[in-house]
Design a protein around this motif. Sequence first.
Motif, PDB file in Angstrom:
ATOM      1  N   ILE A  62       0.863  -1.177   0.000  1.00  0.00           N
ATOM      2  CA  ILE A  62       0.000   0.000   0.000  1.00  0.00           C
ATOM      3  C   ILE A  62       0.899   1.227   0.000  1.00  0.00           C
ATOM      4  CG2 ILE A  62      -1.746   1.299   1.270  1.00  0.00           C
ATOM      5  CD1 ILE A  62      -2.587  -1.412   2.507  1.00  0.00           C
ATOM      6  N   HIS A  63       0.686   2.136  -0.975  1.00  0.00           N
ATOM      7  CA  HIS A  63       1.466   3.366  -1.069  1.00  0.00           C
ATOM      8  C   HIS A  63       0.621   4.537  -0.577  1.00  0.00           C
ATOM      9  CE1 HIS A  63       4.710   1.513  -3.331  1.00  0.00           C
ATOM     10  NE2 HIS A  63       3.789   0.911  -4.053  1.00  0.00           N
ATOM     11  N   VAL A  64       1.192   5.326   0.297  1.00  0.00           N
ATOM     12  CA  VAL A  64       0.553   6.549   0.771  1.00  0.00           C
ATOM     13  C   VAL A  64       1.388   7.689   0.215  1.00  0.00           C
ATOM     14  CG1 VAL A  64      -0.167   7.879   2.781  1.00  0.00           C
ATOM     15  CG2 VAL A  64      -0.185   5.378   2.874  1.00  0.00           C
ATOM     16  N   GLU A  65       0.811   8.432  -0.739  1.00  0.00           N
ATOM     17  CA  GLU A  65       1.544   9.505  -1.413  1.00  0.00           C
ATOM     18  C   GLU A  65       0.783  10.812  -1.303  1.00  0.00           C
ATOM     19  OE1 GLU A  65       1.560   7.765  -5.286  1.00  0.00           O
ATOM     20  OE2 GLU A  65       3.484   6.801  -4.965  1.00  0.00           O
ATOM     21  N   ASP A  66       1.467  11.895  -1.564  1.00  0.00           N
ATOM     22  CA  ASP A  66       0.867  13.231  -1.632  1.00  0.00           C
ATOM     23  C   ASP A  66       0.056  13.581  -0.389  1.00  0.00           C
ATOM     24  OD1 ASP A  66       1.951  13.607  -4.183  1.00  0.00           O
ATOM     25  OD2 ASP A  66       0.229  12.607  -5.108  1.00  0.00           O
ATOM     26  N   LEU A  67       0.624  13.315   0.777  1.00  0.00           N
ATOM     27  CA  LEU A  67      -0.074  13.668   2.012  1.00  0.00           C
ATOM     28  C   LEU A  67      -0.152  15.169   2.226  1.00  0.00           C
ATOM     29  CD1 LEU A  67       1.153  11.127   4.709  1.00  0.00           C
ATOM     30  CD2 LEU A  67      -1.125  11.386   3.785  1.00  0.00           C
ATOM     31  N   LYS A  68       0.806  15.903   1.664  1.00  0.00           N
ATOM     32  CA  LYS A  68       0.913  17.343   1.900  1.00  0.00           C
ATOM     33  C   LYS A  68       0.903  17.630   3.407  1.00  0.00           C
ATOM     34  CE  LYS A  68      -1.260  18.555  -2.491  1.00  0.00           C
ATOM     35  NZ  LYS A  68      -0.487  17.632  -3.190  1.00  0.00           N
ATOM     36  N   ALA A  69       1.639  16.811   4.110  1.00  0.00           N
ATOM     37  CA  ALA A  69       1.702  16.911   5.562  1.00  0.00           C
ATOM     38  C   ALA A  69       2.860  17.805   5.982  1.00  0.00           C
ATOM     39  CB  ALA A  69       1.880  15.527   6.168  1.00  0.00           C
ATOM     40  N   ALA A  70       2.632  18.570   7.012  1.00  0.00           N
ATOM     41  CA  ALA A  70       3.680  19.418   7.566  1.00  0.00           C
ATOM     42  C   ALA A  70       4.714  18.544   8.274  1.00  0.00           C
ATOM     43  CB  ALA A  70       3.071  20.408   8.548  1.00  0.00           C
ATOM     44  N   THR A  71       5.878  19.096   8.495  1.00  0.00           N
ATOM     45  CA  THR A  71       6.906  18.376   9.241  1.00  0.00           C
ATOM     46  C   THR A  71       6.393  18.054  10.636  1.00  0.00           C
ATOM     47  OG1 THR A  71       8.694  19.435   8.032  1.00  0.00           O
ATOM     48  CG2 THR A  71       9.244  18.577  10.203  1.00  0.00           C
ATOM     49  N   GLY A  72       6.577  16.817  11.053  1.00  0.00           N
ATOM     50  CA  GLY A  72       6.159  16.440  12.398  1.00  0.00           C
ATOM     51  C   GLY A  72       5.923  14.952  12.555  1.00  0.00           C
ATOM     52  N   MET A  73       5.371  14.594  13.713  1.00  0.00           N
ATOM     53  CA  MET A  73       5.094  13.206  14.040  1.00  0.00           C
ATOM     54  C   MET A  73       3.706  12.822  13.533  1.00  0.00           C
ATOM     55  SD  MET A  73       7.842  12.284  15.498  1.00  0.00           S
ATOM     56  CE  MET A  73       7.395  10.679  16.061  1.00  0.00           C
ATOM     57  N   TYR A  74       3.602  11.588  13.060  1.00  0.00           N
ATOM     58  CA  TYR A  74       2.328  11.041  12.584  1.00  0.00           C
ATOM     59  C   TYR A  74       2.209   9.611  13.070  1.00  0.00           C
ATOM     60  CZ  TYR A  74       2.090  15.155   9.729  1.00  0.00           C
ATOM     61  OH  TYR A  74       2.031  16.469   9.325  1.00  0.00           O
ATOM     62  N   TYR A  75       0.985   9.167  13.207  1.00  0.00           N
ATOM     63  CA  TYR A  75       0.714   7.799  13.639  1.00  0.00           C
ATOM     64  C   TYR A  75       0.122   7.029  12.467  1.00  0.00           C
ATOM     65  CZ  TYR A  75       1.300  10.018  18.129  1.00  0.00           C
ATOM     66  OH  TYR A  75       1.809  10.731  19.175  1.00  0.00           O
ATOM     67  N   ILE A  76       0.662   5.855  12.232  1.00  0.00           N
ATOM     68  CA  ILE A  76       0.158   4.974  11.189  1.00  0.00           C
ATOM     69  C   ILE A  76      -0.552   3.832  11.913  1.00  0.00           C
ATOM     70  CG2 ILE A  76       0.721   3.581   9.171  1.00  0.00           C
ATOM     71  CD1 ILE A  76       1.668   6.535   9.011  1.00  0.00           C
ATOM     72  N   GLN A  77      -1.813   3.593  11.564  1.00  0.00           N
ATOM     73  CA  GLN A  77      -2.554   2.473  12.126  1.00  0.00           C
ATOM     74  C   GLN A  77      -2.996   1.563  10.993  1.00  0.00           C
ATOM     75  OE1 GLN A  77      -5.765   3.885  14.576  1.00  0.00           O
ATOM     76  NE2 GLN A  77      -4.380   4.431  16.226  1.00  0.00           N
ATOM     77  N   VAL A  78      -2.724   0.279  11.152  1.00  0.00           N
ATOM     78  CA  VAL A  78      -3.082  -0.728  10.159  1.00  0.00           C
ATOM     79  C   VAL A  78      -3.876  -1.810  10.880  1.00  0.00           C
ATOM     80  CG1 VAL A  78      -2.208  -2.384   8.472  1.00  0.00           C
ATOM     81  CG2 VAL A  78      -0.967  -0.244   8.868  1.00  0.00           C
ATOM     82  N   VAL A  79      -5.056  -2.130  10.357  1.00  0.00           N
ATOM     83  CA  VAL A  79      -5.887  -3.170  10.949  1.00  0.00           C
ATOM     84  C   VAL A  79      -6.187  -4.212   9.882  1.00  0.00           C
ATOM     85  CG1 VAL A  79      -8.083  -3.704  12.074  1.00  0.00           C
ATOM     86  CG2 VAL A  79      -6.939  -1.531  12.550  1.00  0.00           C
ATOM     87  N   PHE A  80      -5.826  -5.463  10.151  1.00  0.00           N
ATOM     88  CA  PHE A  80      -6.152  -6.580   9.261  1.00  0.00           C
ATOM     89  C   PHE A  80      -6.094  -7.875  10.052  1.00  0.00           C
ATOM     90  CE2 PHE A  80      -1.574  -6.669   9.034  1.00  0.00           C
ATOM     91  CZ  PHE A  80      -1.226  -7.991   8.774  1.00  0.00           C
ATOM     92  N   ASN A  81      -6.861  -8.859   9.601  1.00  0.00           N
ATOM     93  CA  ASN A  81      -6.904 -10.181  10.246  1.00  0.00           C
ATOM     94  C   ASN A  81      -7.121 -10.087  11.758  1.00  0.00           C
ATOM     95  OD1 ASN A  81      -6.518 -11.324   7.771  1.00  0.00           O
ATOM     96  ND2 ASN A  81      -4.365 -11.800   8.078  1.00  0.00           N
ATOM     97  N   ASN A  82      -8.020  -9.176  12.163  1.00  0.00           N
ATOM     98  CA  ASN A  82      -8.354  -8.977  13.582  1.00  0.00           C
ATOM     99  C   ASN A  82      -7.163  -8.546  14.426  1.00  0.00           C
ATOM    100  OD1 ASN A  82     -11.084  -9.665  13.254  1.00  0.00           O
ATOM    101  ND2 ASN A  82     -10.548 -11.830  13.302  1.00  0.00           N
ATOM    102  N   ARG A  83      -6.199  -7.886  13.807  1.00  0.00           N
ATOM    103  CA  ARG A  83      -5.029  -7.366  14.516  1.00  0.00           C
ATOM    104  C   ARG A  83      -4.876  -5.885  14.201  1.00  0.00           C
ATOM    105  NH1 ARG A  83      -3.264 -12.480  12.688  1.00  0.00           N
ATOM    106  NH2 ARG A  83      -2.610 -13.804  14.403  1.00  0.00           N
ATOM    107  N   LYS A  84      -4.411  -5.131  15.180  1.00  0.00           N
ATOM    108  CA  LYS A  84      -4.183  -3.699  14.996  1.00  0.00           C
ATOM    109  C   LYS A  84      -2.713  -3.401  15.234  1.00  0.00           C
ATOM    110  CE  LYS A  84      -5.699   0.825  16.601  1.00  0.00           C
ATOM    111  NZ  LYS A  84      -6.626   1.518  17.517  1.00  0.00           N
ATOM    112  N   PHE A  85      -2.099  -2.742  14.262  1.00  0.00           N
ATOM    113  CA  PHE A  85      -0.689  -2.365  14.334  1.00  0.00           C
ATOM    114  C   PHE A  85      -0.622  -0.844  14.363  1.00  0.00           C
ATOM    115  CE2 PHE A  85      -1.146  -6.286  12.036  1.00  0.00           C
ATOM    116  CZ  PHE A  85      -0.174  -7.102  12.576  1.00  0.00           C
TER     117      PHE A  85
END
Length: 94
Positions: A62-85
């Motif tokens: 999965i590619h996440v592109e063009d967020l146009k996000a400012a410099t800083g911390m971000y949280y990535i959450q991925v949920v699949f197969n009844n698991r959360k990362f």
Amino acid sequence: MIYILSQVNHSDTCDIFTNTDNQITIDILSTSTGEVFVQVINTYGAILFDPKQHLTSGSNIIHVEDLKAATGMYYIQVVFNNRKFSKKVFLSQN
């Protein structure tokens, strides 16, 4: 820079890779099919990326592109197969 999100067991894994262009690549290795939910959340709780995608057995990219996000911390959450990362990443503007 490579961030390893989590490794659940010998078959299901989820890795996150970032590059200098603020592109995030999520590599999911799954033993089953289903849906995967990915969110990119800033430190204020605003969701910047929230697609639901189909997950196949095997490797899924999965590619996440063009967020146009400012410099800083971000949280990535991925949920699949009844698991959360979750993983915290730092993105910077060039």
